[in-house]
Design a protein around this motif. Structure first.
Motif, PDB file in Angstrom:
ATOM      1  N   LEU A  59       0.811  -1.253   0.082  1.00 53.62           N
ATOM      2  CA  LEU A  59      -0.070   0.060  -0.077  1.00 53.62           C
ATOM      3  C   LEU A  59       1.012   1.222  -0.100  1.00 53.62           C
ATOM      4  O   LEU A  59       0.538   2.230  -0.563  1.00 53.62           O
ATOM      5  CB  LEU A  59      -0.752   0.107   1.248  1.00 53.62           C
ATOM      6  N   LYS A  60       1.879   1.156   0.909  1.00 56.61           N
ATOM      7  CA  LYS A  60       2.930   2.523   0.909  1.00 56.61           C
ATOM      8  C   LYS A  60       3.453   2.586  -0.356  1.00 56.61           C
ATOM      9  O   LYS A  60       3.555   3.727  -0.798  1.00 56.61           O
ATOM     10  CB  LYS A  60       3.768   2.118   1.905  1.00 56.61           C
ATOM     11  N   GLU A  61       3.771   1.346  -0.819  1.00 55.91           N
ATOM     12  CA  GLU A  61       4.562   1.572  -1.972  1.00 55.91           C
ATOM     13  C   GLU A  61       3.788   2.304  -3.319  1.00 55.91           C
ATOM     14  O   GLU A  61       4.038   2.898  -4.117  1.00 55.91           O
ATOM     15  CB  GLU A  61       5.020   0.172  -2.547  1.00 55.91           C
ATOM     16  N   SER A  62       2.532   1.499  -3.212  1.00 60.94           N
ATOM     17  CA  SER A  62       1.408   2.022  -4.297  1.00 60.94           C
ATOM     18  C   SER A  62       1.227   3.570  -4.110  1.00 60.94           C
ATOM     19  O   SER A  62       1.069   4.404  -5.269  1.00 60.94           O
ATOM     20  CB  SER A  62       0.440   1.304  -4.482  1.00 60.94           C
ATOM     21  N   LYS A  63       1.241   3.831  -2.659  1.00 62.43           N
ATOM     22  CA  LYS A  63       1.040   5.389  -2.506  1.00 62.43           C
ATOM     23  C   LYS A  63       2.227   6.233  -3.280  1.00 62.43           C
ATOM     24  O   LYS A  63       1.969   7.136  -3.791  1.00 62.43           O
ATOM     25  CB  LYS A  63       0.821   5.648  -0.837  1.00 62.43           C
ATOM     26  N   LEU A  64       3.499   5.635  -2.646  1.00 67.32           N
ATOM     27  CA  LEU A  64       4.656   6.407  -3.243  1.00 67.32           C
ATOM     28  C   LEU A  64       4.660   6.571  -4.734  1.00 67.32           C
ATOM     29  O   LEU A  64       4.906   7.480  -5.300  1.00 67.32           O
ATOM     30  CB  LEU A  64       5.909   5.489  -2.661  1.00 67.32           C
ATOM     31  N   ALA A  65       4.298   5.252  -5.411  1.00 68.87           N
ATOM     32  CA  ALA A  65       4.273   5.375  -6.857  1.00 68.87           C
ATOM     33  C   ALA A  65       3.070   6.301  -7.306  1.00 68.87           C
ATOM     34  O   ALA A  65       3.593   7.171  -8.298  1.00 68.87           O
ATOM     35  CB  ALA A  65       3.787   3.983  -7.144  1.00 68.87           C
ATOM     36  N   ASN A  66       2.252   6.484  -6.661  1.00 71.80           N
ATOM     37  CA  ASN A  66       1.064   7.563  -6.932  1.00 71.80           C
ATOM     38  C   ASN A  66       1.725   8.936  -6.665  1.00 71.80           C
ATOM     39  O   ASN A  66       1.376   9.775  -7.872  1.00 71.80           O
ATOM     40  CB  ASN A  66      -0.327   7.279  -5.970  1.00 71.80           C
ATOM     41  N   ILE A  67       2.320   9.098  -5.784  1.00 73.97           N
ATOM     42  CA  ILE A  67       3.050  10.371  -5.594  1.00 73.97           C
ATOM     43  C   ILE A  67       4.013  10.785  -6.568  1.00 73.97           C
ATOM     44  O   ILE A  67       4.052  11.805  -7.208  1.00 73.97           O
ATOM     45  CB  ILE A  67       3.713  10.680  -4.262  1.00 73.97           C
ATOM     46  N   ALA A  68       4.781   9.803  -6.842  1.00 72.70           N
ATOM     47  CA  ALA A  68       5.917   9.980  -8.025  1.00 72.70           C
ATOM     48  C   ALA A  68       5.170  10.069  -9.346  1.00 72.70           C
ATOM     49  O   ALA A  68       5.663  10.862 -10.143  1.00 72.70           O
ATOM     50  CB  ALA A  68       6.559   8.489  -8.049  1.00 72.70           C
ATOM     51  N   LYS A  69       4.033   9.593  -9.516  1.00 69.61           N
ATOM     52  CA  LYS A  69       3.194   9.688 -10.998  1.00 69.61           C
ATOM     53  C   LYS A  69       2.767  11.201 -10.984  1.00 69.61           C
ATOM     54  O   LYS A  69       2.970  11.824 -11.849  1.00 69.61           O
ATOM     55  CB  LYS A  69       2.105   8.734 -10.815  1.00 69.61           C
ATOM     56  N   ASN A  70       2.257  11.544  -9.991  1.00 72.14           N
ATOM     57  CA  ASN A  70       1.883  12.948  -9.960  1.00 72.14           C
ATOM     58  C   ASN A  70       2.812  14.153 -10.028  1.00 72.14           C
ATOM     59  O   ASN A  70       2.553  14.816 -10.770  1.00 72.14           O
ATOM     60  CB  ASN A  70       0.804  13.214  -8.471  1.00 72.14           C
ATOM     61  N   THR A  71       3.929  13.693  -9.130  1.00 69.76           N
ATOM     62  CA  THR A  71       4.956  14.708  -9.354  1.00 69.76           C
ATOM     63  C   THR A  71       5.554  14.743 -10.764  1.00 69.76           C
ATOM     64  O   THR A  71       5.677  15.613 -11.318  1.00 69.76           O
ATOM     65  CB  THR A  71       6.081  14.326  -8.453  1.00 69.76           C
ATOM     66  N   PHE A  72       5.460  13.472 -11.537  1.00 74.95           N
ATOM     67  CA  PHE A  72       6.264  13.444 -12.659  1.00 74.95           C
ATOM     68  C   PHE A  72       5.309  14.087 -13.805  1.00 74.95           C
ATOM     69  O   PHE A  72       5.477  15.028 -14.527  1.00 74.95           O
ATOM     70  CB  PHE A  72       6.039  11.959 -13.127  1.00 74.95           C
ATOM     71  N   LEU A  73       3.826  13.831 -13.513  1.00 73.16           N
ATOM     72  CA  LEU A  73       2.783  14.720 -14.280  1.00 73.16           C
ATOM     73  C   LEU A  73       3.058  16.183 -14.219  1.00 73.16           C
ATOM     74  O   LEU A  73       2.978  16.813 -15.305  1.00 73.16           O
ATOM     75  CB  LEU A  73       1.476  14.157 -14.210  1.00 73.16           C
ATOM     76  N   SER A  74       2.987  16.880 -13.020  1.00 75.77           N
ATOM     77  CA  SER A  74       2.972  18.089 -12.763  1.00 75.77           C
ATOM     78  C   SER A  74       4.413  18.739 -13.431  1.00 75.77           C
ATOM     79  O   SER A  74       4.486  19.500 -13.903  1.00 75.77           O
ATOM     80  CB  SER A  74       2.765  18.396 -11.333  1.00 75.77           C
ATOM     81  N   ASN A  75       5.424  17.832 -13.065  1.00 73.39           N
ATOM     82  CA  ASN A  75       6.819  18.601 -13.618  1.00 73.39           C
ATOM     83  C   ASN A  75       6.767  18.428 -15.153  1.00 73.39           C
ATOM     84  O   ASN A  75       7.326  19.289 -15.730  1.00 73.39           O
ATOM     85  CB  ASN A  75       7.881  17.399 -13.237  1.00 73.39           C
ATOM     86  N   MET A  76       6.207  17.388 -15.657  1.00 71.10           N
ATOM     87  CA  MET A  76       6.177  17.273 -17.108  1.00 71.10           C
ATOM     88  C   MET A  76       5.194  18.435 -17.890  1.00 71.10           C
ATOM     89  O   MET A  76       5.709  18.997 -18.690  1.00 71.10           O
ATOM     90  CB  MET A  76       5.363  15.979 -17.512  1.00 71.10           C
ATOM     91  N   SER A  77       4.069  18.776 -17.123  1.00 70.80           N
ATOM     92  CA  SER A  77       3.226  19.693 -17.535  1.00 70.80           C
ATOM     93  C   SER A  77       3.995  21.049 -17.823  1.00 70.80           C
ATOM     94  O   SER A  77       3.981  21.936 -18.436  1.00 70.80           O
ATOM     95  CB  SER A  77       1.989  19.734 -16.822  1.00 70.80           C
ATOM     96  N   HIS A  78       4.748  21.141 -16.343  1.00 70.50           N
ATOM     97  CA  HIS A  78       5.572  22.581 -16.401  1.00 70.50           C
ATOM     98  C   HIS A  78       6.443  22.507 -17.457  1.00 70.50           C
ATOM     99  O   HIS A  78       6.796  23.633 -18.157  1.00 70.50           O
ATOM    100  CB  HIS A  78       6.052  22.709 -14.928  1.00 70.50           C
ATOM    101  N   ASP A  79       7.271  21.489 -17.442  1.00 68.24           N
ATOM    102  CA  ASP A  79       8.248  21.449 -18.537  1.00 68.24           C
ATOM    103  C   ASP A  79       7.708  21.585 -19.837  1.00 68.24           C
ATOM    104  O   ASP A  79       8.585  22.008 -20.884  1.00 68.24           O
ATOM    105  CB  ASP A  79       9.276  20.150 -18.268  1.00 68.24           C
TER     106      ASP A  79
END
Ligand code: ADP
Length: 691
Positions: free
Chosen positions: A306-326
Motif C-alpha cells: 500500500l505504501k509503495e503504491s502510494k509512493l508510486a502514485n505520488i511519484a506519478k503525480n510529481t512526474f505529471l506536474s513536472n512534465m506539464s510545467h516543462d
C-alpha cells in the motif's frame, strides 16, 4: 428403603421351587406355580440372589441358564459357585458391585442398572444388561430381583460407534493441546486431553471438576492481562449458549502469558449434542503462533504494498506536474515567438530570428517528449538489451569525435585516455552504451564554461576470469558543479540543479534518469561527485563478456559465406556515397543494384522476382520519395513475398528516436552512416532468414 416388604407369594414360589414339590392343591400354591411358570418362560433372564453374605443364588430362570449354557439350576449354581459374584466376569466384578451399592443407596426405588460381561460354560464372553431391585423380606432377608438381558450385540455396536467417534475426535483435534468436555447445566468439566499448563488445574486422575471454578482458574493463571476480561466473558454459560444458538461452533483468539512471553492461542467451543438444548460442549484450545505470524507477515506485506503504491502514485503525480510545467515553458515561448513573428511579418531579418527561435524551442519540446517516451520504453516489457560485439575504443572515440567540435566552440579542452585497457572487444548493447556515455560527456560539455577542461578516462579493471572484464568510464569536468543538496537527486526524473536552470542551459532533467536506468539494467552502477564552481566527476562501472577470437571468426565466416554472390538493392541519392558503399559491399561478394531515390526503389522491388534481392539498403533523406515513404509503399505491395523483403535503413541520423521511427515505419533495422561493415554483418545475421 428400610421397610420390609410383603413378597409372600414369591417366597412361597421359591420354597416350592426349592422343594421341587409338584403336588399342588392349595390355591396360593397354584398361584405361585403360575408365577414360576411365567417367569421360566420369560424371554430374558431372571435371577434372585441374597444381597448379604456370599450373595447366594436363590433362583435363576431358564433363559438365564441358557445364557450360561447350563441345563439345570443345579449345574448353574455349581458353575457360578452359587453366588452372584460367580455370575459377573471377574474383571468387571468390583466396578459392578460398587455401582450397584452406590445406586441402591441413592435411589428411592431401590433400583439399579449395570452392564457387565458374563462367561458362559462354552467359553464365550457376552455382555448383559442387569436391572436390579433390592428388597428386604421377612423370610429370605435382603434380596435382589434381577432382570438380565443379553446385550452383546447392542453393546458391541455401541462400543464400536464410541471407538469410531473417539477416532474422529482424535483426528479432528490433533491440533488442539487441550480438549475439555463441559456440561454447563451440571457445571462440570471433564478433561479429555490437557496441555501441561492446564493439567495443574485438575487432580492427578484427571477427574471431573466444577466448571465455574475451572474457568476462573484458567483466566487467572493463564490468560494475558489484556484479554482476561474477554475470555472470562467468553467462558460464561450465557455467552456460550448465545453464541451456539445460530452456529454449532465458535472460536475466539487470545493472548496468554507463559514465562513472561506472549503466546497466541485459540479457544474453539463446539455444541456436541446439537439438539437445540445447549448444555454439553467441547472446548478445545490450540496454539496459533504460526498462523498469527503468517497473518502478521501478510499484513506487513500488504501495508508495504500500500505504501509503495502510494509512493508510486505520488511519484506519478510529481512526474505529471513536472512534465506539464516543462512542456508549458517551451510551448509558451513558441506562442510568444509566433506572436512576435506575426507582428514583424514585414521585417525579414527579425522574422528569421523569431522563426529560428521557434524551431529551436520546438526541438527542445521534441527532445523532452522523446525522453519521456524513452523512459516509458525502458520501463516496459518490450525493452531488451541486445548483446553484440562492440569495440570500446571505437565507441569512446566516436563520442569524443562527436563532442570535440562542441567543446571547441567553448574553448574547452577535452581529452580521451585509456588506462590499463587490454581488451577492447566486448559483448554489449553498443547503441545503449554509446547513449549513456555520450549523455554524461555531453552534460560535461553543457555544464562547463569557456576554457574549461574535460577528461574522459576508460580504465579496465582486470578480473581473474578470462571471460569477463570490468570497465570504469570516468567523465571529469571543471564546470559549474552540483550542490550537495542536489547531488543526491540528479538521477531522479525532472531534477535539475537550480543554478543550471537559472543559467539558461536547456535540459529536461531526464537524461541522467535514463542513463542510470540503462546502466542498472546492464548490471552496472553510476556515481557522481561534485563541488559547486569546481566541477563534477561521473563514474560508470560496467562488466562485459569479452569477445573471444572464435566468436569473431564464426560470425564473420557464417554471414560472409551466406551472402556471397547475392544481389541487393542499394537506395542512395548521393553519387559519392553510392560509389563508396558499392565498393565496400562488393568486397563482401554482394551484387549491387542501385536506385537513386525511394520511388525508383519501389518500382524495382515491384518488378523483381521474389527472392531476387536478398535485402534493401535504404537511405532515408532522398529527393522525390524518402526512405520511409518508400518502405511504406513496399510494405503495401500485394505479393507478400515482395512486400516482406528485409529493409535496412542506412542513414546519417543517429538518434535513438530516428532508429525507433525507422522500425515503426516497417524497416527491419537502422544503421548509421558511414557504413560499418561489422555492424552490417551483425544486423544481417539477425535480420535475414536463411533456409
Ligand atoms: P538535463 O537534461 O537537465 O541535463 P540530466 O538528467 O542530464 O538532465 O541532469 C540532471 C541535472 O544534473 C542537470 O540539470 C544538472 O543540474 C545536473 N548535472 C548533470 N551533469 C552535470 C555536470 N557535468 N555538471 C554540472 N551539473 C550537472
Amino acid at each position: 428403603m428400610n421397610a420390609f416388604e410383603d413378597y409372600s407369594l414369591i417366597e412361597q414360589m421359591i420354597s416350592m421351587l426349592n422343594s421341587e414339590d409338584k403336588a399342588l392343591n392349595d390355591e396360593s400354591y397354584s398361584a405361585a406355580w403360575q408365577i414360576k411358570d411365567f417367569i421360566d418362560k420369560l424371554p430374558g433372564g431372571f435371577l434372585i440372589y441374597k444381597a448379604d453374605g456370599g450373595e447366594e443364588i436363590i433362583y435363576a430362570n431358564r433363559a438365564l441358564l441358557r445364557m450360561f449354557r447350563c441345563n439345570t439350576l443345579k449345574e448353574f449354581k455349581e458353575y457360578t459357585g452359587d453366588s452372584f459374584r460367580g455370575i459377573v466376569y471377574h474383571e468387571d466384578l468390583d466396578a459392578v458391585e460398587d455401582s450397584i451399592q452406590e445406586q441402591i443407596t441413592s435411589s428411592h426405588e431401590n433400583l439399579d442398572y449395570v452392564e457387565y460381561r458374563i462367561l458362559g460354560k462354552d467359553g464365550a464372553v457376552r455382555w448383559v444388561e442387569d436391572y436390579g431391585h433390592y428388597v428386604r423380606t421377612h423370610s429370605m432377608g435382603n434380596i435382589f430381583y434381577v432382570f438380565i438381558t443379553d446385550a452383546t450385540e447392542k453393546i458391541n455396536k455401541r462400543r464400536q460407534e464410541y471407538t469410531q467417534r473417539l477416532e474422529v475426535i482424535e483426528g479432528l483435534s490433533v491440533n488442539y493441546d487441550s480438549i475439555l468436555y463441559v456440561d454447563i447445566d451440571a457445571n462440570t468439566v471433564l478433561p479429555y486431553r490437557l496441555s501441561n499448563r492446564l493439567k495443574r488445574q485438575f487432580t492427578k486422575k484427571l477427574e471431573v471438576r466444577d466448571y465455574d471454578g475451572f474457568a476462573e482458574d484458567f483466566v487467572q493463571s493463564w490468560v494475558h492481562p489484556d484479554d482476561k476480561q474477554k475470555i472470562k466473558t467468553v467462558l460464561t454459560p450465557d455467552y456460550i449458549r448465545d453464541n451456539l444458538k445460530e452456529n454449532p461452533t465458535f472460536y475466539t483468539n487470545f493472548k496468554c502469558l507463559e514465562n513472561n512471553e506472549t503466546k497466541y492461542l485459540q479457544l474453539r467451543i463446539v455444541d456436541v449434542r446439537n439438539d437445540g438444548h445447549i448444555s454439553q460442549v467441547v472446548i478445545g484450545s490450540r496454539n496459533i503462533e504460526d498462523e498469527i505470524a503468517q497473518e502478521m507477515k501478510q499484513k506487513t506485506l500488504l501495508e508495504s504494498a500500500l505504501k509503495e503504491s502510494k509512493l508510486a502514485n505520488i511519484a506519478k503525480n510529481t512526474f505529471l506536474s513536472n512534465m506539464s510545467h516543462d512542456m508549458r515553458t517551451p510551448l509558451n515561448a513558441l506562442f510568444g515567438y509566433l506572436e512576435l513573428a506575426k507582428k514583424n511579418i514585414n521585417d525579414k531579418k527579425a522574422l528569421e530570428g523569431y522563426l529560428d527561435k521557434v524551431s529551436a524551442t520546438g526541438k527542445q519540446l521534441l527532445d523532452l517528449v522523446d525522453k519521456v517516451l524513452e523512459i516509458s520504453y525502458l520501463e516496459s516489457k518490450d525493452f531488451q538489451l541486445s548483446e553484440e560485439p562492440c569495440n570500446i575504443k571505437d565507441v569512446t572515440a566516436e563520442i569524443y569525435g562527436e563532442l570535440a567540435p562542441e567543446a571547441a566552440k567553448k574553448s574547452i579542452s577535452i581529452s580521451l585516455e585509456y588506462k590499463n585497457a587490454a581488451h577492447f572487444d566486448v559483448f554489449t548493447d553498443r547503441d545503449k552504451l554509446k547513449q549513456i556515455l555520450i549523455h554524461i560527456a555531453g552534460n560535461a560539455v553543457k555544464y562547463t564554461g569557456r576554457n574549461g577542461k574535460i577528461n574522459l578516462i576508460v580504465e579496465e579493471k582486470h578480473s581473474p576470469s578470462s571471460e569477463f572484464s570490468t570497465f570504469i568510464f570516468t567523465t571529469r569536468d571543471t564546470g559549474i558543479g552540483i550542490s550537495k543538496n542536489s547531488l543526491g537527486k540528479i538521477f531522479e526524473p525532472f531534477e535539475r540543479e537550480n543554478n543550471s536552470t537559472q543559467s539558461g542551459i536547456f535540459g529536461s532533467g531526464l537524461g541522467l534518469t535514463i542513463a542510470k536506468q540503462i546502466i542498472e539494467s546492464m548490471g552496472g552502477t553510476i556515481t557522481a561527485e561534485s563541488a559547486v564552481g569546481k566541477g563534477s566527476t561521473f563514474t560508470v562501472t560496467l562488466s562485459f563478456r569479452l569477445v573471444q577470437k572464435s566468436d569473431i571468426l564464426t560470425e564473420e565466416e557464417n554471414i560472409a559465406e551466406l551472402i556471397n554472390g547475392k544481389k541487393i538493392l542499394l537506395v542512395e541519392d548521393n553519387e559519392i556515397n553510392l560509389e563508396i558503399e558499392t565498393e565496400m559491399l562488393q568486397d563482401l561478394g554482394l551484387i549491387i543494384e542501385p536506385a537513386e531515390n525511394g520511388k525508383i526503389a519501389v518500382e524495382k522491388v515491384k518488378a523483381s522476382a521474389p527472392g531476387e534481392y536478398l535485402f534493401v539498403l535504404m537511405d532515408i533523406q532522398m529527393p522525390v520519395m524518402d526512405g520511409r515513404q518508400a518502405t511504406e509503399e513496399i510494405r503495401k505491395i500485394e505479393n507478400p513475398a515482395l512486400a516482406g523483403i528485409p529493409i535496412i535503413a542506412l542513414s546519417a541520423n543517429a538518434l535513438e528516436s530516428d532508429k525507433r521511427l525507422s522500425v515503426k515505419t516497417g524497416m527491419d533495422a537502422h544503421l548509421t552512416k558511414p557504413i560499418d561493415i561489422p555492424a552490417l554483418l551483425k544486423t544481417l545475421s539477425k535480420t535475414l532468414k536463411f533456409s
